[in-house]
Design a protein around this motif. Structure first.
Motif, PDB file in Angstrom:
ATOM      1  N   ARG A  75       1.261   7.498  -4.576  1.00 61.40           N
ATOM      2  CA  ARG A  75       0.376   7.301  -5.718  1.00 61.40           C
ATOM      3  C   ARG A  75      -0.355   8.610  -5.980  1.00 61.40           C
ATOM      4  O   ARG A  75      -0.904   9.209  -5.053  1.00 61.40           O
ATOM      5  CB  ARG A  75      -0.633   6.193  -5.425  1.00 61.40           C
ATOM      6  N   ASN A  76      -0.309   9.043  -7.221  1.00 59.38           N
ATOM      7  CA  ASN A  76      -0.949  10.301  -7.617  1.00 59.38           C
ATOM      8  C   ASN A  76      -0.493  11.465  -6.731  1.00 59.38           C
ATOM      9  O   ASN A  76      -1.287  12.313  -6.347  1.00 59.38           O
ATOM     10  CB  ASN A  76      -2.476  10.185  -7.572  1.00 59.38           C
ATOM     11  N   GLY A  77       0.772  11.479  -6.382  1.00 63.84           N
ATOM     12  CA  GLY A  77       1.327  12.564  -5.586  1.00 63.84           C
ATOM     13  C   GLY A  77       1.046  12.495  -4.103  1.00 63.84           C
ATOM     14  O   GLY A  77       1.489  13.354  -3.350  1.00 63.84           O
ATOM     15  N   LEU A  78       0.318  11.480  -3.655  1.00 59.30           N
ATOM     16  CA  LEU A  78       0.010  11.331  -2.230  1.00 59.30           C
ATOM     17  C   LEU A  78       0.901  10.270  -1.616  1.00 59.30           C
ATOM     18  O   LEU A  78       1.050   9.165  -2.151  1.00 59.30           O
ATOM     19  CB  LEU A  78      -1.455  10.928  -2.037  1.00 59.30           C
ATOM     20  N   GLU A  79       1.498  10.585  -0.470  1.00 68.55           N
ATOM     21  CA  GLU A  79       2.310   9.616   0.244  1.00 68.55           C
ATOM     22  C   GLU A  79       1.415   8.827   1.181  1.00 68.55           C
ATOM     23  O   GLU A  79       0.655   9.388   1.962  1.00 68.55           O
ATOM     24  CB  GLU A  79       3.417  10.321   1.028  1.00 68.55           C
ATOM     25  N   LEU A  80       1.525   7.494   1.091  1.00 76.73           N
ATOM     26  CA  LEU A  80       0.675   6.611   1.879  1.00 76.73           C
ATOM     27  C   LEU A  80       1.526   5.727   2.772  1.00 76.73           C
ATOM     28  O   LEU A  80       2.619   5.307   2.389  1.00 76.73           O
ATOM     29  CB  LEU A  80      -0.171   5.727   0.947  1.00 76.73           C
ATOM     30  N   ASP A  81       1.008   5.415   3.943  1.00 74.69           N
ATOM     31  CA  ASP A  81       1.671   4.477   4.837  1.00 74.69           C
ATOM     32  C   ASP A  81       1.605   3.095   4.197  1.00 74.69           C
ATOM     33  O   ASP A  81       0.529   2.614   3.855  1.00 74.69           O
ATOM     34  CB  ASP A  81       0.973   4.485   6.198  1.00 74.69           C
ATOM     35  N   ALA A  82       2.762   2.451   4.033  1.00 78.54           N
ATOM     36  CA  ALA A  82       2.815   1.158   3.339  1.00 78.54           C
ATOM     37  C   ALA A  82       2.024   0.075   4.066  1.00 78.54           C
ATOM     38  O   ALA A  82       1.571  -0.880   3.448  1.00 78.54           O
ATOM     39  CB  ALA A  82       4.262   0.715   3.164  1.00 78.54           C
ATOM     40  N   MET A  83       1.829   0.201   5.356  1.00 78.56           N
ATOM     41  CA  MET A  83       1.121  -0.852   6.092  1.00 78.56           C
ATOM     42  C   MET A  83      -0.333  -0.510   6.389  1.00 78.56           C
ATOM     43  O   MET A  83      -1.149  -1.402   6.549  1.00 78.56           O
ATOM     44  CB  MET A  83       1.844  -1.153   7.401  1.00 78.56           C
ATOM     45  N   GLY A  84      -0.680   0.754   6.451  1.00 79.79           N
ATOM     46  CA  GLY A  84      -2.046   1.086   6.839  1.00 79.79           C
ATOM     47  C   GLY A  84      -2.814   1.906   5.821  1.00 79.79           C
ATOM     48  O   GLY A  84      -4.033   1.992   5.895  1.00 79.79           O
ATOM     49  N   GLY A  85      -2.119   2.496   4.853  1.00 80.59           N
ATOM     50  CA  GLY A  85      -2.788   3.400   3.936  1.00 80.59           C
ATOM     51  C   GLY A  85      -3.162   2.789   2.607  1.00 80.59           C
ATOM     52  O   GLY A  85      -3.664   3.481   1.732  1.00 80.59           O
ATOM     53  N   VAL A  86      -2.893   1.488   2.441  1.00 82.34           N
ATOM     54  CA  VAL A  86      -3.192   0.819   1.171  1.00 82.34           C
ATOM     55  C   VAL A  86      -3.834  -0.529   1.465  1.00 82.34           C
ATOM     56  O   VAL A  86      -3.828  -1.007   2.588  1.00 82.34           O
ATOM     57  CB  VAL A  86      -1.898   0.622   0.335  1.00 82.34           C
ATOM     58  N   GLY A  87      -4.366  -1.153   0.428  1.00 82.31           N
ATOM     59  CA  GLY A  87      -5.012  -2.455   0.608  1.00 82.31           C
ATOM     60  C   GLY A  87      -4.014  -3.585   0.815  1.00 82.31           C
ATOM     61  O   GLY A  87      -2.819  -3.464   0.537  1.00 82.31           O
ATOM     62  N   GLY A  88      -4.558  -4.719   1.278  1.00 84.95           N
ATOM     63  CA  GLY A  88      -3.723  -5.888   1.553  1.00 84.95           C
ATOM     64  C   GLY A  88      -3.039  -6.443   0.320  1.00 84.95           C
ATOM     65  O   GLY A  88      -1.924  -6.973   0.408  1.00 84.95           O
ATOM     66  N   GLY A  89      -3.681  -6.333  -0.837  1.00 86.87           N
ATOM     67  CA  GLY A  89      -3.067  -6.822  -2.068  1.00 86.87           C
ATOM     68  C   GLY A  89      -1.811  -6.048  -2.421  1.00 86.87           C
ATOM     69  O   GLY A  89      -0.809  -6.622  -2.871  1.00 86.87           O
TER      70      GLY A  89
END
Length: 187
Positions: free
Chosen positions: A99-113
Motif C-alpha cells: 500500500r502506497n509503495g510499502l510492503e506490509l506483512d499480511a498477518m501482522g502489518g495490517v488491521g484485522g479487517g
C-alpha cells in the motif's frame, strides 16, 4: 620356460584380458550413466521452468482476486502479492500486502479487517481455481468480524457483486445487519 611358469603367465594374461573387458564395460556404463544424467538434468530444468510458470500463473490469478476484493472494500486499496522463496529444497509462499509503495506483512502489518477481506478473497480464489471444478459454494461464519463498521456496507456490496459475476453462492452466518444481503434467513 617351465610348465608352471607358462600356466602362471597364461593365468595372468587371462586376468589382464578380463580386466580390460571389465574396464571397457565400465566405460560403456559410465557413458550411458552420463547420458542419463544429462537427460535427468534437462528434465529437471524443464520441470523447474514449468513450475515457475505455474507459480506465476497461480500468483497472478490469486493476486487479481484478492486485490480486487480489497479495492472493492477499502478507499486506498492494498495490492496482494505472493513471494515464492526457495529454501532447503522447498518453495515457501510469503503473503504480503502493498500500500502506497510499502510492503506490509499480511498477518501482522495490517488491521484485522484487511486480513478478514484478504482471507475471504483467498477462499474465493481457491474455489475459482479448483481443478476439477467444484460447486461454487462458500460457507462462511462471521467472515468480516474484524472489519470496521464503516467498511461493512462495502463488504456487502463486494459479496453481492462477486457472487453475481463469478457465479458463487455464499452462505454466511452473521449477526451484523450491515453485512446481510441476498436471501436472508433469520433464526
Amino acid at each position: 620356460m617351465s610348465k608352471l611358469v607358462k600356466i602362471h603367465l597364461n593365468a595372468l594374461q587371462a586376468r589382464h584380458t578380463a580386466a580390460k573387458q571389465a574396464v571397457k564395460r565400465a566405460r560403456t556404463l559410465a557413458r550411458r550413466a552420463d547420458t542419463q544424467l544429462d537427460c535427468w538434468y534437462e528434465a529437471q530444468s524443464v520441470l523447474q521452468l514449468v513450475a515457475t510458470e505455474v507459480q506465476a500463473n497461480a500468483h497472478r490469478r490469486i493476486a487479481e482476486v484478492v486485490s480486487r476484493c480489497l479495492s472493492l472494500v477499502f478507499d486506498e486499496p492494498y495490492t496482494f502479492n505472493i513471494n515464492f522463496e526457495r529454501s532447503r529444497g522447498r518453495t515457501q509462499a510469503i503473503l504480503t500486502l502493498e500500500r502506497n509503495g510499502l510492503e506490509l506483512d499480511a498477518m501482522g502489518g495490517v488491521g484485522g479487517g484487511v486480513v478478514d477481506v484478504a482471507g475471504f478473497a483467498l477462499r474465493l480464489a481457491c474455489l475459482m481455481l479448483a481443478r476439477p471444478q467444484v460447486r461454487r459454494l462458500l460457507v462462511l461464519d462471521e467472515p468480516f468480524k474484524h472489519l470496521s463498521r464503516e467498511y461493512r456496507p462495502r463488504a456487502r456490496a463486494m459479496l453481492t457483486t462477486l457472487a453475481e459475476e463469478m457465479g458463487v453462492q455464499v452462505i454466511m452466518v452473521t449477526h451484523d445487519t450491515a453485512l446481510m444481503c441476498g436471501k436472508i434467513v433469520q433464526l
